[in-house]
Design a protein around this motif. Sequence first.
Motif, PDB file in Angstrom:
ATOM      1  N   UNK A  46       1.020  -1.117  -0.083  1.00  0.00           N
ATOM      2  CA  UNK A  46      -0.143  -0.074  -0.254  1.00  0.00           C
ATOM      3  C   UNK A  46       0.784   1.231  -0.022  1.00  0.00           C
ATOM      4  N   UNK A  47       2.220   1.081   0.514  1.00  0.00           N
ATOM      5  CA  UNK A  47       2.876   2.341   0.642  1.00  0.00           C
ATOM      6  C   UNK A  47       3.923   2.521  -0.482  1.00  0.00           C
ATOM      7  N   UNK A  48       4.206   1.393  -1.105  1.00  0.00           N
ATOM      8  CA  UNK A  48       5.298   1.524  -2.345  1.00  0.00           C
ATOM      9  C   UNK A  48       4.975   2.346  -3.514  1.00  0.00           C
ATOM     10  N   UNK A  49       5.869   2.885  -4.453  1.00  0.00           N
ATOM     11  CA  UNK A  49       5.501   3.471  -5.717  1.00  0.00           C
ATOM     12  C   UNK A  49       5.457   2.227  -6.742  1.00  0.00           C
ATOM     13  N   UNK A  50       4.806   2.381  -7.810  1.00  0.00           N
ATOM     14  CA  UNK A  50       4.753   1.371  -8.986  1.00  0.00           C
ATOM     15  C   UNK A  50       6.260   1.085  -9.275  1.00  0.00           C
ATOM     16  N   UNK A  51       7.249   2.037  -9.306  1.00  0.00           N
ATOM     17  CA  UNK A  51       8.632   1.581  -9.841  1.00  0.00           C
ATOM     18  C   UNK A  51       9.443   0.873  -8.723  1.00  0.00           C
ATOM     19  N   UNK A  52       8.940   0.859  -7.562  1.00  0.00           N
ATOM     20  CA  UNK A  52       9.599  -0.046  -6.481  1.00  0.00           C
ATOM     21  C   UNK A  52       9.345  -1.318  -6.513  1.00  0.00           C
ATOM     22  N   UNK A  53      10.223  -2.313  -5.882  1.00  0.00           N
ATOM     23  CA  UNK A  53       9.939  -3.547  -6.096  1.00  0.00           C
ATOM     24  C   UNK A  53      10.261  -4.186  -4.541  1.00  0.00           C
TER      25      UNK A  53
END
Length: 135
Positions: A46-53
């Motif tokens: 819920x907290x990560x951005x789309x580009x983070x893995x």
Amino acid sequence: ERPLGIITLRFNNTHADKLSPNLRQDFNQSTIQQTQQAQVIQHLRSQVEEYQLIVRDSKNDLFYLICPESDHASAEKIGHQICETITSQTNITVHYAVASFPEDGFTFNKIRKETLNKMITIQPEMSDKALHINA
């Protein structure tokens, strides 16, 4: 030459001791840990951005959050924010360590090992587990 931050997260899975005796009898430790892991993953997603893995290391009870375009200060801020949110919304304590390129290393494995070394400093009981993956 672009920055890359890696955040290693480990949750404190000893909260079964704080549960009522009746609840502990109904659930075994493994079930409680699986539930806590699911909560951690849900909060992370819920907290990560789309580009983070998010990468899960199930052998060592660790999660790696890979943050492209994040320098050390940005990754530290993200790690702190994630831990604060999870702790405030659940009974789960999360420990984290941050390393980044170019500040801490030049390869993904070097940066990952740096976060493990920092995690060992935070939680000394991690040293036995980390020894076999630091090689």
